[in-house]
Design a protein around this motif. Structure first.
Motif, PDB file in Angstrom:
ATOM      1  N   ILE A 187     113.246  35.702   2.543  1.00 48.82           N
ATOM      2  CA  ILE A 187     114.596  37.005   3.613  1.00 48.82           C
ATOM      3  C   ILE A 187     115.761  37.588   2.609  1.00 48.82           C
ATOM      4  O   ILE A 187     116.365  36.809   1.243  1.00 48.82           O
ATOM      5  N   ALA A 198     118.851  39.609   1.814  1.00 42.20           N
ATOM      6  CA  ALA A 198     119.857  40.820   2.765  1.00 42.20           C
ATOM      7  C   ALA A 198     120.631  41.626   1.053  1.00 42.20           C
ATOM      8  O   ALA A 198     119.915  42.495   0.836  1.00 42.20           O
ATOM      9  N   GLY A 199     121.801  40.472   0.786  1.00 44.32           N
ATOM     10  CA  GLY A 199     122.047  41.953  -0.659  1.00 44.32           C
ATOM     11  C   GLY A 199     122.098  41.784  -1.927  1.00 44.32           C
ATOM     12  O   GLY A 199     121.741  42.221  -2.925  1.00 44.32           O
ATOM     13  N   GLY A 200     120.650  40.728  -1.726  1.00 45.26           N
ATOM     14  CA  GLY A 200     120.178  39.602  -3.032  1.00 45.26           C
ATOM     15  C   GLY A 200     121.090  38.945  -4.113  1.00 45.26           C
ATOM     16  O   GLY A 200     120.254  38.844  -5.084  1.00 45.26           O
ATOM     17  N   THR A 201     121.662  39.376  -3.822  1.00 47.61           N
ATOM     18  CA  THR A 201     122.184  38.672  -4.586  1.00 47.61           C
ATOM     19  C   THR A 201     122.378  36.955  -5.660  1.00 47.61           C
ATOM     20  O   THR A 201     122.804  36.833  -5.986  1.00 47.61           O
ATOM     21  N   ASP A 202     122.259  36.081  -4.249  1.00 48.27           N
ATOM     22  CA  ASP A 202     121.910  34.855  -4.675  1.00 48.27           C
ATOM     23  C   ASP A 202     120.465  35.239  -4.902  1.00 48.27           C
ATOM     24  O   ASP A 202     119.630  34.246  -5.060  1.00 48.27           O
ATOM     25  N   LEU A 203     119.118  35.685  -3.622  1.00 46.26           N
ATOM     26  CA  LEU A 203     118.285  35.516  -3.582  1.00 46.26           C
ATOM     27  C   LEU A 203     117.133  35.672  -5.323  1.00 46.26           C
ATOM     28  O   LEU A 203     116.458  34.904  -5.868  1.00 46.26           O
ATOM     29  N   THR A 245     126.551  40.223   1.362  1.00 46.38           N
ATOM     30  CA  THR A 245     126.611  40.088   2.539  1.00 46.38           C
ATOM     31  C   THR A 245     127.126  39.037   3.704  1.00 46.38           C
ATOM     32  O   THR A 245     127.026  37.399   2.286  1.00 46.38           O
ATOM     33  N   ASN A 271     125.777  34.847   2.737  1.00 47.89           N
ATOM     34  CA  ASN A 271     127.132  34.200   2.238  1.00 47.89           C
ATOM     35  C   ASN A 271     126.770  32.212   2.822  1.00 47.89           C
ATOM     36  O   ASN A 271     126.638  31.349   2.044  1.00 47.89           O
ATOM     37  N   ASP A 317     132.444  30.101   0.556  1.00 52.11           N
ATOM     38  CA  ASP A 317     133.654  30.120   0.603  1.00 52.11           C
ATOM     39  C   ASP A 317     133.637  30.461   1.851  1.00 52.11           C
ATOM     40  O   ASP A 317     135.249  30.152   3.229  1.00 52.11           O
ATOM     41  N   ILE A 374     119.253  35.105  10.759  1.00 50.58           N
ATOM     42  CA  ILE A 374     121.476  35.111  11.425  1.00 50.58           C
ATOM     43  C   ILE A 374     121.154  36.927  11.541  1.00 50.58           C
ATOM     44  O   ILE A 374     120.846  37.298  10.918  1.00 50.58           O
ATOM     45  N   LYS A 398     142.045  27.925  -2.858  1.00 48.88           N
ATOM     46  CA  LYS A 398     140.793  27.955  -3.022  1.00 48.88           C
ATOM     47  C   LYS A 398     140.719  27.857  -4.866  1.00 48.88           C
ATOM     48  O   LYS A 398     141.842  28.381  -4.965  1.00 48.88           O
ATOM     49  N   ASP A 417     133.369  32.914  -9.624  1.00 47.41           N
ATOM     50  CA  ASP A 417     133.678  30.631 -10.079  1.00 47.41           C
ATOM     51  C   ASP A 417     133.515  30.782  -8.246  1.00 47.41           C
ATOM     52  O   ASP A 417     134.469  30.976  -7.732  1.00 47.41           O
TER      53      ASP A 417
HETATM   54  C1  FAD Z   1     128.003  35.043 -10.242  1.00 52.94           C
HETATM   55  C2  FAD Z   1     128.248  34.049  -8.703  1.00 52.94           C
HETATM   56  C3  FAD Z   1     129.582  33.815  -8.360  1.00 52.94           C
HETATM   57  C4  FAD Z   1     129.477  34.164  -7.240  1.00 52.94           C
HETATM   58  N1  FAD Z   1     130.738  33.315  -6.676  1.00 52.94           N
HETATM   59  C5  FAD Z   1     130.509  32.490  -5.033  1.00 52.94           C
HETATM   60  C6  FAD Z   1     132.348  32.323  -4.729  1.00 52.94           C
HETATM   61  O1  FAD Z   1     133.292  31.454  -4.902  1.00 52.94           O
HETATM   62  N2  FAD Z   1     131.504  31.764  -3.196  1.00 52.94           N
HETATM   63  C7  FAD Z   1     130.717  31.831  -2.664  1.00 52.94           C
HETATM   64  O2  FAD Z   1     131.152  31.847  -1.260  1.00 52.94           O
HETATM   65  N3  FAD Z   1     130.132  32.937  -2.991  1.00 52.94           N
HETATM   66  C8  FAD Z   1     129.703  32.728  -4.847  1.00 52.94           C
HETATM   67  N4  FAD Z   1     128.641  33.598  -4.940  1.00 52.94           N
HETATM   68  C9  FAD Z   1     128.071  33.992  -3.755  1.00 52.94           C
HETATM   69  C10 FAD Z   1     127.620  35.336  -2.996  1.00 52.94           C
HETATM   70  O3  FAD Z   1     129.052  35.355  -2.280  1.00 52.94           O
HETATM   71  C11 FAD Z   1     126.454  35.220  -2.375  1.00 52.94           C
HETATM   72  O4  FAD Z   1     125.196  35.768  -3.031  1.00 52.94           O
HETATM   73  C12 FAD Z   1     126.102  36.562  -1.108  1.00 52.94           C
HETATM   74  O5  FAD Z   1     126.927  36.046   0.026  1.00 52.94           O
HETATM   75  C13 FAD Z   1     124.840  36.715  -0.763  1.00 52.94           C
HETATM   76  O6  FAD Z   1     124.685  37.696  -0.250  1.00 52.94           O
HETATM   77  P1  FAD Z   1     123.331  38.230  -0.298  1.00 52.94           P
HETATM   78  O7  FAD Z   1     123.126  39.446   1.253  1.00 52.94           O
HETATM   79  O8  FAD Z   1     123.568  38.829  -1.600  1.00 52.94           O
HETATM   80  O9  FAD Z   1     122.499  37.313  -0.009  1.00 52.94           O
HETATM   81  P2  FAD Z   1     121.018  37.158  -0.676  1.00 52.94           P
HETATM   82  O10 FAD Z   1     121.120  36.842  -2.010  1.00 52.94           O
HETATM   83  O11 FAD Z   1     119.924  38.908  -0.130  1.00 52.94           O
HETATM   84  O12 FAD Z   1     120.516  35.985   0.170  1.00 52.94           O
HETATM   85  C14 FAD Z   1     120.982  34.557   0.057  1.00 52.94           C
HETATM   86  C15 FAD Z   1     119.985  33.955   0.762  1.00 52.94           C
HETATM   87  O13 FAD Z   1     120.288  34.135   2.128  1.00 52.94           O
HETATM   88  C16 FAD Z   1     118.932  33.882   3.038  1.00 52.94           C
HETATM   89  N5  FAD Z   1     119.368  34.922   3.839  1.00 52.94           N
HETATM   90  C17 FAD Z   1     120.338  35.791   3.906  1.00 52.94           C
HETATM   91  N6  FAD Z   1     120.715  37.074   4.965  1.00 52.94           N
HETATM   92  C18 FAD Z   1     119.840  36.329   5.556  1.00 52.94           C
HETATM   93  C19 FAD Z   1     119.913  36.344   7.473  1.00 52.94           C
HETATM   94  N7  FAD Z   1     120.735  37.376   7.784  1.00 52.94           N
HETATM   95  N8  FAD Z   1     118.929  35.279   7.840  1.00 52.94           N
HETATM   96  C20 FAD Z   1     119.063  34.179   7.261  1.00 52.94           C
HETATM   97  N9  FAD Z   1     118.989  34.082   6.235  1.00 52.94           N
HETATM   98  C21 FAD Z   1     119.394  34.782   5.294  1.00 52.94           C
HETATM   99  C22 FAD Z   1     117.781  34.497   1.745  1.00 52.94           C
HETATM  100  O14 FAD Z   1     116.882  33.827   2.150  1.00 52.94           O
HETATM  101  C23 FAD Z   1     118.663  33.736   1.084  1.00 52.94           C
HETATM  102  O15 FAD Z   1     117.536  32.240   0.888  1.00 52.94           O
HETATM  103  C24 FAD Z   1     128.179  34.197  -5.825  1.00 52.94           C
HETATM  104  C25 FAD Z   1     127.565  34.488  -6.318  1.00 52.94           C
HETATM  105  C26 FAD Z   1     126.803  35.265  -7.746  1.00 52.94           C
HETATM  106  C27 FAD Z   1     125.756  35.406  -8.169  1.00 52.94           C
END
Ligand code: FAD
Lengths: 749, 323
Positions: B27, B29-34, B109, B113, B162, B210, B228, B236
């Motif tokens: 899945i 969402a915002g892709g920042t982690d995936l 998102t 997160n 967080d 979710i 934090k 961080d």
């Molecule tokens: C450099 C860096 C620093 C960061 N620092 C912090 C921090 O200090 N604290 C913190 O809390 N986070 C931190 N993050 C994490 C960031 O907050 C998360 O990457 C972000 O919230 C994830 O959201 P996304 O929509 O981009 O997720 P995505 O990258 O799109 O998805 C992340 C994961 O969740 C799954 N997913 C996404 N949405 C759903 C859904 N609705 N239902 C089921 N599965 C789902 C995806 O399949 C994937 O495995 C950091 C990330 C980076 C890259």
């Protein structure tokens, strides 16, 4: 060619002004083409297979699968005879390794490269190469490396260099004369330069001419390196490094990937781009080595230093490199008895390279904290102790006088700008946050010199071409050099075209490093502009039938002083006829019997959270004696960047080597923590101190890049001590380290 | 460098759940982690199922029965900046604002997160560790300064989120839709420890999405905050942190929730500390007892003992500031 010792500037109209960069628009709008952006027709992309082990022997490399993959055009490895190029040397200078060597001494050493139509195809092919490694015992910390029986990084053992000893006077006698003694051991962490633009080269052959675009601080060093390794004359190797995104010392010289790009381009008869990823940049293109320093110092009650003794070991990586740190111990403060003894240790990690003020930053961490401790022992203000031990001659070079030495002025003017006395007296607080202030002084061991040859050309319409070899590594070199031309010729900046950092069209300049570009090249620029000006005045004298001495050049016009004759540059008949005029300037030698150094004093105020170990830098003042300020904006940029890097050194940055596997654990920009905007205080103050040094060179400059960072970390460490009463001997002071310190030490409240 | 994958953008939650249930699907969402995980080769994807065709999952609205519904696609920036969240659930606004960096909060998102993968440098790096199907947790004998002091074994990650501790301290619930229907669960049953499952951080089954996060009505007398501690001021993750909600009545704590971040493979609630506060004023004695109780049972590794002092310090500071 111009007289090389013109009168120093008095009042200036352009030089010194806070002018925006001449290339600001290109940089901000994205039209600037960095090497990483470069796309040539038919260009292939290369990717590198790197050894994943800290120490291994490559037994077999199987390209069969990779070669069959879509888009793959060539591979290159130790099996190719043209790649049989010696690279690193071992201890004693013996050749230790080749471009691709089956003996890999650290994670990330090059095993093979692939060139393909797209970067994705190149990486897919790299992943398909099958390599058989024989893993070997390794060691990745200097303490372990120097223990008997440690795995040998090089055949001769793990000592990177023989102990290097400097001595003057008699330190034992000096210690005996002291009223107070301090002896402490300090450690600093390995830092990675981390320029914004990673490492990248693009190579193209036209017949037997090689053209290379490289993200480099030293295009001429890259040119001569390539010419030597490929056995070519310099005229056939053209290296260009125009817009580049920083290097901090890691891009001073030729790197392997540049040679590899050239070989691949020849092999495929296509242009080849080889870019390193951020992760690769962490492993194999340099670092500031970790250091252990034991410093012993003696002082009399009145603040006279009696002896300084440093023993230090630097952690060089798998191949020896320079790690000396002793310069400031020998030179910064007046002291008759000094001894330094330095060694280095080899470990299975990437080789070090210079990083912004190599050695000086590490030394400052130890020396300036020890000065602080001595001041406390004898009940003297730390600023006063430093002023007391100011000396205007180079003690390690037979008392050679400095042409200017503004350390005292930096300390005094910095203290005034900081409000030192008041801030020191202010309560440290006994709540959650403890407050303290600290100071540190420094000098930097270079101030530029020859060679540099610059050409300034005039077009028939009075517009100008500035032609210089120096690279602008993001510091504003182009801007300040053009300002000098504008100052001398009275032409506006937008009538000056700048040709630079291209070995095909400009003349030799040393790599932009060591804070030497301004003091080395700007005098040549000024000399070239003046040479052109005098030729211009001669042409005008002929046309106006006036003696040349009576003429002056202003606003694009030449007129006779007190007379009515005048002529616009564009109306000079001789210029119209020949359509061009050229001035040449050379960097004159430095004065004999003297030397020069930039000096600085930094001040910091910090807060330390007694519960969590967090440190907040509240404000910093940097007083810098780097000679004349050519442009207040670019000067301040250097200073604020220097302070920021100091904060990184003091608080956040460190390479983490995973001891059990020998691999780097934090080879990315998230886990390797350079400071963010949130870590840098809004209140940064730059106090230029100009000693009007008219002896060193014709622009009265000494260089700012490195002295702007040297004492910053130590000032923060001293402020931490002032806040907590606990010495932070190890950098960086992360919350985890500080929690440890606060729980051991007795925090003053 | 990313490897190739298929991309899908379903128009309904159900279609998304079905697409995501296929093997090798992830899945987005915002892709920042995936995308980071894919680029770094932590795992691979055959297909990526984007939720960007589901605008209904974005946004914050009042729940008719009180409280808030936060769509899973709501960005962290929108959570942190929402006036209702700031007013009634400051712990959540602060937690969302403390994550990552402004750019990442504009893109990441809250659903992502909660589901983001761990930041352990062995998991993320070139190490074939337990969580990736290997047979070693490299943290045990290695560089474990950032690893857990509670709930580890056989894998010693910390949960990176967080917002999760804040939501847990607020007793949030999750609405989940899978290929075979929907369910609503308390967040407290969402996370799993490595002893249960060393390959996943939560109970989501293949294809489960979710859709929203539900917050109950704010309690009167509630004070909350998220604190934090990290190595640097932004970009961080937590070395350790605490989401604290205390409900005060008559100058005494009537209920407390303390959930720690950065110390365990899941957001870590410390009931003993909560109980020590109940029925007492937030005075120095109660605070220091609670702080001490919070770290009882901690099991530090070779390089993370500082986290014990850090957690105590964080709680002493934050509880005092809520008093
Ligand atoms: C450099 C860096 C620093 C960061 N620092 C912090 C921090 O200090 N604290 C913190 O809390 N986070 C931190 N993050 C994490 C960031 O907050 C998360 O990457 C972000 O919230 C994830 O959201 P996304 O929509 O981009 O997720 P995505 O990258 O799109 O998805 C992340 C994961 O969740 C799954 N997913 C996404 N949405 C759903 C859904 N609705 N239902 C089921 N599965 C789902 C995806 O399949 C994937 O495995 C950091 C990330 C980076 C890259």
């Amino acid at each position: 060619m111009a007289e090389t010792t013109p009168k120093p500037w008095g009042e200036t109209t352009v030089v010194g002004k806070p002018l925006p960069r001449v290339d600001a628009y290109e940089r901000v709008s994205g039209t600037a083409v960095y090497t990483l952006d470069l796309l040539l027709p038919d260009m292939l992309h290369a990717a590198t297979l790197r050894c994943p082990h800290p120490h291994a022997r490559v037994k077999k490399v199987d390209f069969a699968k990779a070669l069959k993959m879509p888009g793959v055009r060539a591979v290159l490895s130790d099996a190719d005879p043209e790649a049989n190029i010696p690279w690193h040397s071992g201890p004693g200078g013996k050749p230790a390794s080749r471009l691709f060597d089956s003996h890999c001494r650290h994670e990330g050493e090059e095993v093979a490269v692939v060139a393909a139509e797209s970067p994705q195809q190149a990486w897919d092919a790299v992943r398909a190469i099958q390599v058989e490694y024989e893993t070997l015992p390794f060691v990745v910390s200097m303490e372990e490396a120097l223990k008997p029986g440690a795995p040998a990084v090089q055949e001769g053992g793990n000592l990177g260099s023989k102990p290097n000893v400097y001595s003057r006077g008699d330190v034992d006698k000096g210690f005996a004369e002291a009223d107070a003694l301090i002896e402490e051991t300090f450690t600093t962490s390995c830092e990675i330069q981390s320029p914004m633009e990673t490492f990248v080269s693009v190579a193209r052959w036209d017949g037997d001419n090689l053209m290379v675009w490289d993200s480099s601080q030293g295009p001429f060093a890259v040119q001569s390196g390539l010419a030597r390794l490929l056995d070519m004359p310099l005229n056939k190797v053209r290296v260009i490094s125009q817009f580049m995104g920083g290097g901090f010392g890691s891009k001073l010289d030729l790197s392997k990937h540049t040679v590899i790009a050239a070989l691949l381009a020849r092999k495929t008869a296509r242009p080849v781009k080889l870019a390193l990823s951020r992760e690769e940049s962490f492993l194999c293109v340099g670092n500031r080595p970790a250091h252990t320093m034991t410093l012993k110092a003696g002082v009399k009650k009145d603040g006279t230093l009696t002896a300084l003794q440093l023993t230090g070991t630097g952690e060089v990586g798998a191949y020896p490199g320079s790690t000396t740190v002793g310069g400031q111990v020998m030179e910064l403060y007046s002291c008759p008895n000094v001894r330094t003894e330095e060694t280095s240790a080899l470990i299975n990690a990437g080789q070090n390279r210079p990083m912004r003020a190599p050695g000086y930053v590490q030394c400052s961490w130890a020396l300036e904290q020890v000065l602080d401790a001595l001041a406390e022992k004898i009940g003297m203000d730390p600023v006063d102790l430093r002023i007391k031990n100011f000396i205007a001659v180079h003690q390690a070079q037979k008392g050679l006088p400095y042409t200017s030495a503004g350390l005292r002025e930096c300390l005094m003017e910095g203290a005034k700008a900081f409000g030192w006395k008041e801030a020191r007296a202010r309560a440290r607080g006994n709540g959650t946050w403890l407050r303290g202030v600290g100071v540190a002084g420094c000098l930097w061991g270079y101030a530029g010199g020859p060679p540099s040859t610059v050409i300034v050309g005039l077009n028939a319409d009075g517009s100008v071409i500035l032609n210089m070899g120096a690279a602008d590594i993001g510091t504003g070199t182009k801007t300040v050099m053009a300002m000098i031309v504008a100052e001398e010729l009275g032409v506006p900046l937008d009538r000056i075209r700048i040709e630079h950092a291209d070995t095909g069209t400009t003349l030799y300049s040393a790599p932009s490093g060591g804070s030497k570009t301004v003091p080395s090249d700007s005098p040549a620029v000024r000399a070239a502009a003046l040479d052109l000006k005098s030729k211009l005045l001669e042409l005008a004298a002929e046309q106006l039938k006036t003696p040349v001495e009576s003429l002056e050049l202003r606003g694009g016009e030449i007129s006779a002083r007190g007379g009515s004759q005048k002529v616009a540059i564009g109306n000079l008949a001789a210029l119209r006829q020949q359509q061009a005029l050229v001035g040449v300037g050379k960097r004159a030698p430095n004065p004999t019997g003297k030397t020069a150094r930039p000096f600085a004093a930094h001040f910091a105020e910090v807060e330390v959270n007694r519960y969590t170990g967090e440190i907040r830098v509240l404000r910093m003042v940097a007083a810098q004696d780097s000679g004349r300020v050519l442009n207040l904006l670019t000067y301040r940029n250097q200073v604020f960047g220097g302070l920021t890097m100091g904060i990184g050194f003091a608080l956040t940055e460190r390479r983490v080597m995973d001891q059990p596997t020998g691999k780097m654990a934090n080879a990315n920009w998230h886990d390797y923590k350079i400071p963010t905007a949130m870590d840098v205080p809004a209140e940064l103050t730059c106090v230029p101190v100009d000693m009007h040094d008219h002896e060193w060179n014709n622009t009265s400059t000494k260089g700012i890049g490195e002295p702007a960072t040297i004492p910053a970390a130590a000032a923060i460490a001293n402020a931490f001590y002032h806040a907590t009463g606990v010495r932070a001997r190890s950098a960086p002071m992360t919350p985890s380290a500080v929690i440890g310190l606060l729980s051991q030490g007795k925090v003053k409240g | 460098m990313l490897r190739a994958f298929a991309y899908q953008k379903p128009a309904s939650v159900k279609a998304a759940a079905q697409a995501a249930a296929r093997p090798g699907a992830h899945i987005l969402a915002g892709g920042t982690d995936l995308l980071g995980c894919l680029r770094d080769g932590v795992f691979t994807a055959d297909s990526v199922v984007s939720l960007s065709g589901l605008p209904a999952l974005k946004g914050i609205s009042a729940n008719p029965r009180g409280g808030l519904r936060i769509g899973a696609l709501t960005t962290l920036a929108d959570v942190a900046g929402d006036a209702r969240v700031q007013e009634s659930y400051p712990v959540l606004a602060q937690a969302a604002a403390s994550a990552a960096s402004p750019q990442l909060r504009n893109q990441g998102t809250i659903g992502g997160n909660l589901c983001q993968r761990p930041r352990c440098w062995y998991y993320r790096g070139d190490f074939h560790c337990l969580r990736k199907g290997g047979d070693t947790c490299f943290a045990v004998g290695g560089e474990n300064e950032y690893h857990c002091i509670f709930g580890g074994a056989p894998c010693f990650i910390v949960h990176p989120s967080d917002t999760a501790p804040a939501l847990l301290a607020l007793d949030a619930r999750l609405s989940i839709t899978g290929p075979r229907g929907s369910r609503t669960i308390p967040l407290s049953s969402f996370f799993v420890l490595p002893e249960k499952n060393v390959r996943a951080e939560n109970i989501l089954a293949a294809g489960e999405v979710i859709t929203e996060i539900l917050l109950g009505p704010p309690q009167t007398g509630a004070r909350s905050l998220y604190r934090k501690v990290r190595d640097r001021g932004a970009f961080d993750f937590a070395l350790a942190g605490a989401a604290v909600v205390v409900v005060m009545s008559d100058g005494k704590v009537s209920a407390a929730r303390i959930v720690l971040s950065g110390v365990a493979p899941a957001p870590w609630r410390v009931p003993e500390a909560e109980n020590l506060l109940a029925g007492r004023p937030l005075d120095a004695g109660a605070i220091s007892q609670a702080a001490a109780a919070a770290v009882k049972g901690a099991f530090p590794l070779s390089k993370n003992e500082y986290k014990i002092a850090l957690v105590r310090g964080i709680l002493e500071e934050t509880l005092a500031s809520l008093a």
